[in-house]
Scaffold this motif. Structure first.
Motif, PDB file in Angstrom:
ATOM      1  N   LYS A  85       0.886  -1.191   0.154  1.00  0.00           N
ATOM      2  CA  LYS A  85       0.097   0.031   0.023  1.00  0.00           C
ATOM      3  C   LYS A  85       0.989   1.260   0.018  1.00  0.00           C
ATOM      4  CE  LYS A  85      -4.127  -1.569   2.201  1.00  0.00           C
ATOM      5  NZ  LYS A  85      -4.300  -3.132   1.880  1.00  0.00           N
ATOM      6  N   GLU A  86       2.004   1.099   0.326  1.00  0.00           N
ATOM      7  CA  GLU A  86       2.961   2.361   0.461  1.00  0.00           C
ATOM      8  C   GLU A  86       3.710   2.484  -0.796  1.00  0.00           C
ATOM      9  OE1 GLU A  86       6.962   3.550   2.999  1.00  0.00           O
ATOM     10  OE2 GLU A  86       5.545   2.412   3.933  1.00  0.00           O
ATOM     11  N   HIS A  87       3.459   3.646  -1.405  1.00  0.00           N
ATOM     12  CA  HIS A  87       4.154   4.218  -2.677  1.00  0.00           C
ATOM     13  C   HIS A  87       4.193   5.558  -2.573  1.00  0.00           C
ATOM     14  CE1 HIS A  87      -0.028   4.339  -4.140  1.00  0.00           C
ATOM     15  NE2 HIS A  87       0.449   5.163  -4.991  1.00  0.00           N
ATOM     16  N   PHE A  88       5.135   6.127  -3.189  1.00  0.00           N
ATOM     17  CA  PHE A  88       5.090   7.779  -3.263  1.00  0.00           C
ATOM     18  C   PHE A  88       4.357   8.180  -4.274  1.00  0.00           C
ATOM     19  CE2 PHE A  88       7.410  11.356  -5.183  1.00  0.00           C
ATOM     20  CZ  PHE A  88       7.321  12.332  -4.367  1.00  0.00           C
ATOM     21  N   GLU A  89       3.505   9.169  -3.863  1.00  0.00           N
ATOM     22  CA  GLU A  89       2.513   9.854  -4.899  1.00  0.00           C
ATOM     23  C   GLU A  89       3.067  11.364  -5.203  1.00  0.00           C
ATOM     24  OE1 GLU A  89      -0.243  10.166  -7.542  1.00  0.00           O
ATOM     25  OE2 GLU A  89      -0.208   8.116  -6.291  1.00  0.00           O
ATOM     26  N   PRO A  90       3.624  11.495  -6.508  1.00  0.00           N
ATOM     27  CA  PRO A  90       4.078  12.826  -6.709  1.00  0.00           C
ATOM     28  C   PRO A  90       3.325  13.860  -7.095  1.00  0.00           C
ATOM     29  CG  PRO A  90       4.610  11.403  -8.652  1.00  0.00           C
ATOM     30  CD  PRO A  90       3.945  10.758  -7.536  1.00  0.00           C
ATOM     31  N   ASN A  91       3.468  15.174  -6.954  1.00  0.00           N
ATOM     32  CA  ASN A  91       2.459  16.180  -7.388  1.00  0.00           C
ATOM     33  C   ASN A  91       2.521  16.474  -8.774  1.00  0.00           C
ATOM     34  OD1 ASN A  91       1.272  16.488  -4.602  1.00  0.00           O
ATOM     35  ND2 ASN A  91       2.900  17.916  -4.097  1.00  0.00           N
ATOM     36  N   LEU A 101       5.454  13.060 -13.497  1.00  0.00           N
ATOM     37  CA  LEU A 101       5.968  12.038 -12.716  1.00  0.00           C
ATOM     38  C   LEU A 101       5.032  10.852 -12.518  1.00  0.00           C
ATOM     39  CD1 LEU A 101       8.318  13.776 -10.178  1.00  0.00           C
ATOM     40  CD2 LEU A 101       9.141  12.370 -12.174  1.00  0.00           C
ATOM     41  N   LYS A 102       3.662  11.205 -12.426  1.00  0.00           N
ATOM     42  CA  LYS A 102       2.799  10.152 -11.865  1.00  0.00           C
ATOM     43  C   LYS A 102       2.660   8.949 -12.442  1.00  0.00           C
ATOM     44  CE  LYS A 102      -0.064  13.886  -9.766  1.00  0.00           C
ATOM     45  NZ  LYS A 102      -1.419  14.365  -9.580  1.00  0.00           N
ATOM     46  N   LYS A 103       2.948   8.941 -13.742  1.00  0.00           N
ATOM     47  CA  LYS A 103       2.875   7.495 -14.552  1.00  0.00           C
ATOM     48  C   LYS A 103       3.915   6.539 -14.231  1.00  0.00           C
ATOM     49  CE  LYS A 103       4.807   9.197 -18.832  1.00  0.00           C
ATOM     50  NZ  LYS A 103       4.582   9.368 -20.325  1.00  0.00           N
ATOM     51  N   TYR A 104       5.057   7.050 -13.449  1.00  0.00           N
ATOM     52  CA  TYR A 104       6.321   6.388 -13.142  1.00  0.00           C
ATOM     53  C   TYR A 104       6.085   5.668 -11.529  1.00  0.00           C
ATOM     54  CZ  TYR A 104       7.970   8.470 -17.204  1.00  0.00           C
ATOM     55  OH  TYR A 104       8.162   8.800 -18.696  1.00  0.00           O
ATOM     56  N   GLY A 140       7.914  -0.369  -9.631  1.00  0.00           N
ATOM     57  CA  GLY A 140       9.109  -0.803  -8.599  1.00  0.00           C
ATOM     58  C   GLY A 140       9.609   0.209  -7.651  1.00  0.00           C
ATOM     59  N   ILE A 141       9.124   1.542  -7.904  1.00  0.00           N
ATOM     60  CA  ILE A 141       9.462   2.693  -7.096  1.00  0.00           C
ATOM     61  C   ILE A 141       8.698   2.680  -5.872  1.00  0.00           C
ATOM     62  CG2 ILE A 141      10.263   5.128  -7.185  1.00  0.00           C
ATOM     63  CD1 ILE A 141      10.473   4.849 -10.278  1.00  0.00           C
ATOM     64  N   ASN A 142       8.960   1.995  -4.843  1.00  0.00           N
ATOM     65  CA  ASN A 142       7.939   1.854  -3.793  1.00  0.00           C
ATOM     66  C   ASN A 142       8.538   2.289  -2.709  1.00  0.00           C
ATOM     67  OD1 ASN A 142       9.762  -0.168  -3.446  1.00  0.00           O
ATOM     68  ND2 ASN A 142       8.262  -1.870  -3.547  1.00  0.00           N
ATOM     69  N   THR A 143       9.603   2.969  -2.374  1.00  0.00           N
ATOM     70  CA  THR A 143      10.155   3.305  -1.201  1.00  0.00           C
ATOM     71  C   THR A 143      10.665   4.806  -1.396  1.00  0.00           C
ATOM     72  OG1 THR A 143      12.383   2.863  -1.652  1.00  0.00           O
ATOM     73  CG2 THR A 143      10.718   0.920  -0.411  1.00  0.00           C
ATOM     74  N   GLN A 177      17.607   8.773 -15.042  1.00  0.00           N
ATOM     75  CA  GLN A 177      18.454   9.584 -16.241  1.00  0.00           C
ATOM     76  C   GLN A 177      17.522   9.221 -17.623  1.00  0.00           C
ATOM     77  OE1 GLN A 177      22.465   8.849 -16.265  1.00  0.00           O
ATOM     78  NE2 GLN A 177      22.825  10.090 -18.006  1.00  0.00           N
ATOM     79  N   SER A 178      17.540   7.999 -17.829  1.00  0.00           N
ATOM     80  CA  SER A 178      16.899   7.668 -19.259  1.00  0.00           C
ATOM     81  C   SER A 178      15.506   8.213 -19.529  1.00  0.00           C
ATOM     82  CB  SER A 178      17.001   6.062 -19.443  1.00  0.00           C
ATOM     83  OG  SER A 178      16.032   5.658 -18.384  1.00  0.00           O
ATOM     84  N   MET A 179      14.682   8.634 -18.447  1.00  0.00           N
ATOM     85  CA  MET A 179      13.580   9.229 -18.814  1.00  0.00           C
ATOM     86  C   MET A 179      13.334  10.640 -18.822  1.00  0.00           C
ATOM     87  SD  MET A 179      12.131   6.429 -19.166  1.00  0.00           S
ATOM     88  CE  MET A 179      10.479   7.229 -19.417  1.00  0.00           C
ATOM     89  N   THR A 180      14.471  11.204 -18.631  1.00  0.00           N
ATOM     90  CA  THR A 180      14.641  12.834 -18.641  1.00  0.00           C
ATOM     91  C   THR A 180      14.008  13.223 -19.834  1.00  0.00           C
ATOM     92  OG1 THR A 180      16.828  12.743 -17.262  1.00  0.00           O
ATOM     93  CG2 THR A 180      16.178  14.782 -18.558  1.00  0.00           C
ATOM     94  N   ALA A 181      14.169  12.709 -21.090  1.00  0.00           N
ATOM     95  CA  ALA A 181      13.528  13.459 -22.055  1.00  0.00           C
ATOM     96  C   ALA A 181      12.079  13.381 -22.191  1.00  0.00           C
ATOM     97  CB  ALA A 181      14.159  12.622 -23.478  1.00  0.00           C
ATOM     98  N   ASP A 182      11.606  12.470 -21.515  1.00  0.00           N
ATOM     99  CA  ASP A 182       9.876  12.352 -21.527  1.00  0.00           C
ATOM    100  C   ASP A 182       9.590  13.293 -20.271  1.00  0.00           C
ATOM    101  OD1 ASP A 182       9.949  10.390 -23.544  1.00  0.00           O
ATOM    102  OD2 ASP A 182       9.559   8.783 -22.027  1.00  0.00           O
ATOM    103  N   ILE A 183      10.311  13.346 -19.338  1.00  0.00           N
ATOM    104  CA  ILE A 183       9.726  14.074 -17.996  1.00  0.00           C
ATOM    105  C   ILE A 183      10.000  15.613 -18.175  1.00  0.00           C
ATOM    106  CG2 ILE A 183      10.084  14.538 -15.590  1.00  0.00           C
ATOM    107  CD1 ILE A 183      10.518  11.223 -15.656  1.00  0.00           C
ATOM    108  N   LEU A 184      11.146  15.593 -18.576  1.00  0.00           N
ATOM    109  CA  LEU A 184      11.702  17.276 -18.714  1.00  0.00           C
ATOM    110  C   LEU A 184      12.040  17.449 -20.156  1.00  0.00           C
ATOM    111  CD1 LEU A 184      13.577  17.812 -15.368  1.00  0.00           C
ATOM    112  CD2 LEU A 184      11.109  18.575 -16.041  1.00  0.00           C
TER     113      LEU A 184
END
Length: 168
Positions: free
Chosen positions: A27-33, A37-40, A46-49, A150-157
């Motif tokens: 149940k614990e996962h980070f929820e970005p504003n 970033l939300k789709k990741y 796997g980014i659960n901590t 780093q590999s997702m930078t072009a999609d996010i920013l």
């Protein structure tokens, strides 16, 4: 069947049992504003901590620094931090990397970009919950999530295009 195949099938079954309710899902996962970033992030991610979230977002920020340096003609391969060249970073090294990346972004005036400021705010929000001593990732996990970000930078920013071609 190889060991990797068995592991993959085991993970599929575990995920299935979690989806149907036989096993309780994490149940614990980070929820970005930040919308980009939300789709990741999410329960199936796997980014659960918090440490993994911090590392992933720092990787995105580091990727943005590389974009800026490449656009300015800086020799990125010669200028990359030696830790990243050797992939020997551990969780305890991330606060120092964060400081170095922020220092460079300030020098290049990149923090004027609203999206970069949002990402820095997200990293700060997670960083406040962690503590410098509480980032408990080994070198494989640290480098994995850092390079993943780093590999997702072009999609996010995405980089701003200076020269847009107009079709005639």
């Amino acid at each position: 069947m190889t060991g990797a195949g068995w592991t993959r099938h085991l993970n599929w079954w575990l995920y299935y049992f979690k989806k149907v309710g036989v096993i309780e899902m994490e149940k614990e996962h980070f929820e970005p504003n930040m919308d980009e970033l939300k789709k990741y992030f999410g329960p199936e991610s796997g980014i659960n901590t918090p440490d993994k979230a911090f590392t992933f977002m720092l990787g995105v920020l580091y990727g943005k620094l590389l974009q800026v340096q490449a656009a300015r003609g800086v020799n990125v391969s010669a200028n990359a931090l030696s830790w990243l060249k050797r992939l020997t970073l551990r969780g305890k090294d991330l606060p120092e990397l964060y400081i170095k990346v922020r220092e460079k972004l300030l020098a290049y005036d990149t923090e004027k970009n609203e999206e970069v400021r949002k990402l820095i705010t997200e990293i700060g929000r997670v960083g406040l919950k962690l503590n410098m001593e509480n980032i408990k990732l080994d070198d494989v996990q640290t480098n994995y999530y850092l390079l993943l970000g780093q590999s997702m930078t072009a999609d996010i920013l995405p980089a701003k295009e200076k020269n847009k071609r107009s079709e005639n």
